[in-house]
Design a protein around this motif. Structure first.
Motif, PDB file in Angstrom:
ATOM      1  N   GLN A 125      -9.299   5.960  -0.156  1.00  0.00           N
ATOM      2  CA  GLN A 125      -9.299   6.524  -1.512  1.00  0.00           C
ATOM      3  C   GLN A 125     -10.632   6.353  -2.244  1.00  0.00           C
TER       4      GLN A 125
ATOM      5  N   GLY B 147      -6.177   7.533   4.287  1.00  0.00           N
ATOM      6  CA  GLY B 147      -6.094   6.839   2.995  1.00  0.00           C
ATOM      7  C   GLY B 147      -7.324   6.070   2.546  1.00  0.00           C
TER       8      GLY B 147
ATOM      9  N   GLN C 111      -2.486   6.010   6.278  1.00  0.00           N
ATOM     10  CA  GLN C 111      -3.363   4.930   5.809  1.00  0.00           C
ATOM     11  C   GLN C 111      -4.431   4.606   6.846  1.00  0.00           C
ATOM     12  N   LYS C 112      -5.563   4.084   6.348  1.00  0.00           N
ATOM     13  CA  LYS C 112      -6.582   3.582   7.255  1.00  0.00           C
ATOM     14  C   LYS C 112      -6.110   2.259   7.841  1.00  0.00           C
TER      15      LYS C 112
ATOM     16  N   SER D 164      -1.333  -6.576   4.847  1.00  0.00           N
ATOM     17  CA  SER D 164      -2.512  -6.146   5.606  1.00  0.00           C
ATOM     18  C   SER D 164      -3.668  -7.140   5.506  1.00  0.00           C
TER      19      SER D 164
ATOM     20  N   ARG E 119      12.508  -4.969   1.771  1.00  0.00           N
ATOM     21  CA  ARG E 119      11.474  -4.065   1.240  1.00  0.00           C
ATOM     22  C   ARG E 119      12.026  -2.662   1.052  1.00  0.00           C
TER      23      ARG E 119
ATOM     24  N   ASP F 117      11.740   1.506   6.288  1.00  0.00           N
ATOM     25  CA  ASP F 117      11.089   0.228   6.609  1.00  0.00           C
ATOM     26  C   ASP F 117      12.010  -0.537   7.554  1.00  0.00           C
TER      27      ASP F 117
ATOM     28  N   ALA G 132       2.290   4.152   6.059  1.00  0.00           N
ATOM     29  CA  ALA G 132       1.584   2.944   5.592  1.00  0.00           C
ATOM     30  C   ALA G 132       2.139   1.711   6.297  1.00  0.00           C
TER      31      ALA G 132
ATOM     32  N   MET H 226       0.828  -1.208   0.000  1.00  0.00           N
ATOM     33  CA  MET H 226       0.000   0.000   0.000  1.00  0.00           C
ATOM     34  C   MET H 226       0.860   1.254   0.000  1.00  0.00           C
TER      35      MET H 226
ATOM     36  N   TRP I 222       0.789   0.909  14.576  1.00  0.00           N
ATOM     37  CA  TRP I 222       1.786   1.982  14.568  1.00  0.00           C
ATOM     38  C   TRP I 222       1.193   3.341  14.194  1.00  0.00           C
ATOM     39  N   HIS I 223       0.003   3.346  13.627  1.00  0.00           N
ATOM     40  CA  HIS I 223      -0.477   4.567  12.964  1.00  0.00           C
ATOM     41  C   HIS I 223      -0.494   5.790  13.873  1.00  0.00           C
TER      42      HIS I 223
ATOM     43  N   HIS J 146      -2.862  -9.126   8.500  1.00  0.00           N
ATOM     44  CA  HIS J 146      -2.940  -8.438   9.798  1.00  0.00           C
ATOM     45  C   HIS J 146      -4.328  -8.626  10.415  1.00  0.00           C
TER      46      HIS J 146
ATOM     47  N   GLN K 150      12.195  -3.685   7.397  1.00  0.00           N
ATOM     48  CA  GLN K 150      12.642  -4.862   6.641  1.00  0.00           C
ATOM     49  C   GLN K 150      13.572  -4.390   5.533  1.00  0.00           C
TER      50      GLN K 150
HETATM   51  N1  LIG Z   1      -6.630   2.146   1.486  1.00  0.00           N
HETATM   52  C1  LIG Z   1      -6.659   0.872   1.117  1.00  0.00           C
HETATM   53  O1  LIG Z   1      -7.451   0.458   0.275  1.00  0.00           O
HETATM   54  C2  LIG Z   1      -5.693  -0.076   1.745  1.00  0.00           C
HETATM   55  C3  LIG Z   1      -5.415  -1.312   1.133  1.00  0.00           C
HETATM   56  C4  LIG Z   1      -4.454  -2.140   1.731  1.00  0.00           C
HETATM   57  C5  LIG Z   1      -3.826  -1.747   2.902  1.00  0.00           C
HETATM   58  N2  LIG Z   1      -4.149  -0.561   3.487  1.00  0.00           N
HETATM   59  C6  LIG Z   1      -3.525  -0.139   4.755  1.00  0.00           C
HETATM   60  O2  LIG Z   1      -2.180   0.243   4.487  1.00  0.00           O
HETATM   61  C7  LIG Z   1      -1.354  -0.135   5.581  1.00  0.00           C
HETATM   62  C8  LIG Z   1      -0.239  -1.019   5.044  1.00  0.00           C
HETATM   63  O3  LIG Z   1      -0.779  -2.155   4.414  1.00  0.00           O
HETATM   64  P1  LIG Z   1       0.164  -3.165   3.586  1.00  0.00           P
HETATM   65  O4  LIG Z   1      -0.703  -4.177   2.959  1.00  0.00           O
HETATM   66  O5  LIG Z   1       1.119  -2.406   2.734  1.00  0.00           O
HETATM   67  O6  LIG Z   1       0.936  -3.844   4.822  1.00  0.00           O
HETATM   68  P2  LIG Z   1       2.379  -4.501   4.849  1.00  0.00           P
HETATM   69  O7  LIG Z   1       2.503  -5.233   6.139  1.00  0.00           O
HETATM   70  O8  LIG Z   1       2.633  -5.248   3.586  1.00  0.00           O
HETATM   71  O9  LIG Z   1       3.347  -3.241   4.848  1.00  0.00           O
HETATM   72  C9  LIG Z   1       3.661  -2.530   6.003  1.00  0.00           C
HETATM   73  C10 LIG Z   1       5.133  -2.232   6.000  1.00  0.00           C
HETATM   74  O10 LIG Z   1       5.450  -1.486   7.175  1.00  0.00           O
HETATM   75  C11 LIG Z   1       6.696  -1.954   7.663  1.00  0.00           C
HETATM   76  N3  LIG Z   1       6.847  -1.556   9.060  1.00  0.00           N
HETATM   77  C12 LIG Z   1       6.370  -2.154  10.170  1.00  0.00           C
HETATM   78  N4  LIG Z   1       6.738  -1.456  11.251  1.00  0.00           N
HETATM   79  C13 LIG Z   1       7.448  -0.389  10.803  1.00  0.00           C
HETATM   80  C14 LIG Z   1       8.091   0.708  11.446  1.00  0.00           C
HETATM   81  N5  LIG Z   1       8.098   0.848  12.771  1.00  0.00           N
HETATM   82  N6  LIG Z   1       8.738   1.622  10.683  1.00  0.00           N
HETATM   83  C15 LIG Z   1       8.774   1.477   9.327  1.00  0.00           C
HETATM   84  N7  LIG Z   1       8.185   0.459   8.671  1.00  0.00           N
HETATM   85  C16 LIG Z   1       7.526  -0.462   9.407  1.00  0.00           C
HETATM   86  C17 LIG Z   1       6.649  -3.434   7.432  1.00  0.00           C
HETATM   87  O11 LIG Z   1       7.928  -4.016   7.472  1.00  0.00           O
HETATM   88  C18 LIG Z   1       5.983  -3.506   6.070  1.00  0.00           C
HETATM   89  O12 LIG Z   1       6.929  -3.489   5.016  1.00  0.00           O
HETATM   90  C19 LIG Z   1      -2.266  -0.823   6.588  1.00  0.00           C
HETATM   91  O13 LIG Z   1      -2.688   0.090   7.552  1.00  0.00           O
HETATM   92  C20 LIG Z   1      -3.448  -1.258   5.761  1.00  0.00           C
HETATM   93  O14 LIG Z   1      -4.644  -1.340   6.497  1.00  0.00           O
HETATM   94  C21 LIG Z   1      -5.037   0.278   2.914  1.00  0.00           C
END
Ligand SMILES: NC(=O)c1ccc[n+]([C@@H]2O[C@H](COP(=O)([O-])OP(=O)(O)OC[C@H]3O[C@@H](n4cnc5c(N)ncnc54)[C@H](O)[C@@H]3O)[C@@H](O)[C@H]2O)c1
Length: 449
Positions: free
Chosen positions: A168, A166, A139-140, A240, A83, A78, A116, A57, A121-122, A243, A80
């Motif tokens: 959208q 977020g 992000q939501k 996510s 990534r 990140d 994101a 995301m 963490w948000h 999650h 990781q």
């Molecule tokens: N708006 C939408 O339609 C939509 C769709 C999917 C996901 N999301 C939201 O976006 C967010 C991310 O989703 P995703 O699917 O990319 O998740 P994801 O787990 O794939 O990505 C999150 C990233 O954050 C990193 N991370 C974790 N802790 C961290 C920190 N302290 N500092 C920096 N990086 C850190 C992780 O290593 C990971 O790479 C979530 O809140 C999810 O709900 C929104």
């Protein structure tokens, strides 16, 4: 037949209308001061952008921003390494990598950040970003707790930053047409709204992973951050979608999907906060490594209106007006005295109550299209006017969700006073609404006042 919105009257009452979800990419407002002589943005006037959380995301949001000439990506973060390096490979000319988001936020060459990370963490990262004077695209779900929601909103206000949550879908044309229809009053007085997200995950849910060793280059302690420490789990860490099976890291599927869905009735009906919230549910069918409910139903009481939410991971047939094919189904029903509207991200359909809608015209289009959710945010960063899903709007979407989860955890209903933004008559619930973070992280309680 009236053709004012491109639909015949018969279409209007009978047919499904379809509209694109994502707005046009072109900016509708770029201040002249931000443009160079040839119409390109001068380097010193470009928005310097950082990303915290380089998952799918975050990379998507970043790509949508970086596609505009008035943006330069300067910082990526990140926990990781793989990534981070992957994302950096696309922005290596301009961006620097960071493992710790606090280092990224300390950089002067970052004006604004996309956050994101996983939902737990948000709040903390958003508040820290506000404190550092950065505009935020968060992000939501905005947060997982009432205290967090109010603190993020207050931090945005106190530090005078621009915020966009977020969700959208809010930028799509279909939601705009529905808001116009609801506000035109054609459905008559609306007393009931039903909302839902249902998808069958089978008994296996997101699965099992016996491996508890974080891979090389993964800072698991920083991934878990303020949440209770737990062993590494590759399924949880994946994305996510996964999650949603873990309460501490997502709050389950309700905070995952409801922000997109209850957004529409809250917008169309101009709802404030609910006054009573009750929730029931549990983990009844899914057996995976997680601990979140697979079934959850919430009832929100608003003045002269009730709204419900259903999240289930069982068969979804019957939730929309649809067919028997297995599918993920989500949407909203508005029940008025004249008829019922069923809608989702891209469609709506009205079923009139007998002939009560006979002769009614669809309203003229009145809500302009969005230039795109991220573009709105970028324009707002320049104009310093909050965009459509700022925290000042979205708190009304987030608070019912976090109160629903609080009611679920406590096993009792919650009364909420919209004026004071406080839980009423239940000191234990009010205390539980403010999270305790894992040491050494501290919930920034100074933003509650
Ligand atoms: N708006 C939408 O339609 C939509 C769709 C999917 C996901 N999301 C939201 O976006 C967010 C991310 O989703 P995703 O699917 O990319 O998740 P994801 O787990 O794939 O990505 C999150 C990233 O954050 C990193 N991370 C974790 N802790 C961290 C920190 N302290 N500092 C920096 N990086 C850190 C992780 O290593 C990971 O790479 C979530 O809140 C999810 O709900 C929104």
């Amino acid at each position: 037949m009236c053709e004012s919105s491109g639909l015949s009257r018969r279409d209007f009452v009978r047919a499904t209308a379809t509209a694109g979800v994502v707005g046009a990419a072109a900016p509708y407002f770029v201040p002249a001061a931000a443009l160079g002589r040839e119409g390109s943005t001068v380097a010193s006037e470009r928005i310097q952008l950082g990303l915290i959380g380089c998952g799918g995301m975050g990379r998507g949001n970043l790509g949508n921003c970086a596609a505009h000439g008035d943006v330069v990506v300067t910082a990526l973060c990140d926990v990781q390494k793989s990534r981070l390096e992957d994302t950096l490979s696309k922005f290596s000319q301009s961006a620097k990598p960071y493992r710790d988001y606090r280092e990224l936020l300390a950089q002067k060459n970052v004006d604004a950040v996309i956050i994101a990370t996983p939902p737990h963490w948000h709040a903390l990262q958003a508040i820290e970003a506000c404190r550092a004077g950065k505009d935020i695209y968060l992000q939501k779900p905005m947060t997982l707790h009432l205290g967090e929601s109010l603190a993020v909103r207050n931090a945005v206000k106190r530090h005078n930053v621009i915020s966009q949550i977020g969700t959208q879908i809010h930028a799509g044309d279909n939601y705009r047409r529905i808001v116009e229809l609801i506000r035109a009053g054609n459905l008559g007085k609306i007393s009931v709204v039903r909302t839902f997200n249902v998808m069958n995950q089978g008994p296996g849910g997101v699965g099992h992973d016996p491996n508890t060793t974080p891979p090389e280059g993964m800072d698991w302690d920083l991934w878990v951050g303020p949440a209770p420490l737990r062993p590494y789990n590759a399924i949880l860490a994946a994305d996510s979608y996964n999650h949603g099976s873990w309460m501490d890291f997502s709050g389950g599927w309700t905070p995952g999907m409801a922000p997109h869905i209850i957004d529409l009735p809250i917008w169309a009906l101009e709802l404030g906060y609910p006054t009573h919230v009750s929730c029931s549910g549990g983990r009844y069918v899914v057996e995976d490594d997680g601990d979140a409910y697979d079934t959850q139903e919430i009832l929100w009481q608003y003045p002269k209106l009730t709204m419900t939410w259903m999240s289930t991971l069982a068969s979804s047939y019957g939730f929309d007006l649809g067919s028997g094919t297995p599918a993920r189904r989500l949407g909203i029903y508005f029940h008025g005295l004249n008829g019922t509207m069923y809608c989702d991200y891209g469609t709506y359909k009205i079923v009139p109550e007998g002939d009560r809608m006979k002769g009614m015209q669809p309203p003229e289009k009145s809500i302009p299209s969005s230039p795109g959710h991220e573009r709105e945010w970028l324009d707002s960063i320049k104009s310093r006017q909050q965009p459509s899903c700022s925290v000042f709007y979205h708190t009304k979407v987030n608070v019912p969700i976090v109160l629903g989860n609080l009611s679920y955890k406590l096993g009792r209903s919650i009364r909420f006073d919209p004026a004071s933004e406080q839980i009423v008559g239940d000191a234990d619930a009010a205390k539980a609404a403010v999270p305790e973070y894992r040491h050494p992280w501290k919930f920034p309680a100074e933003y509650l006042t």
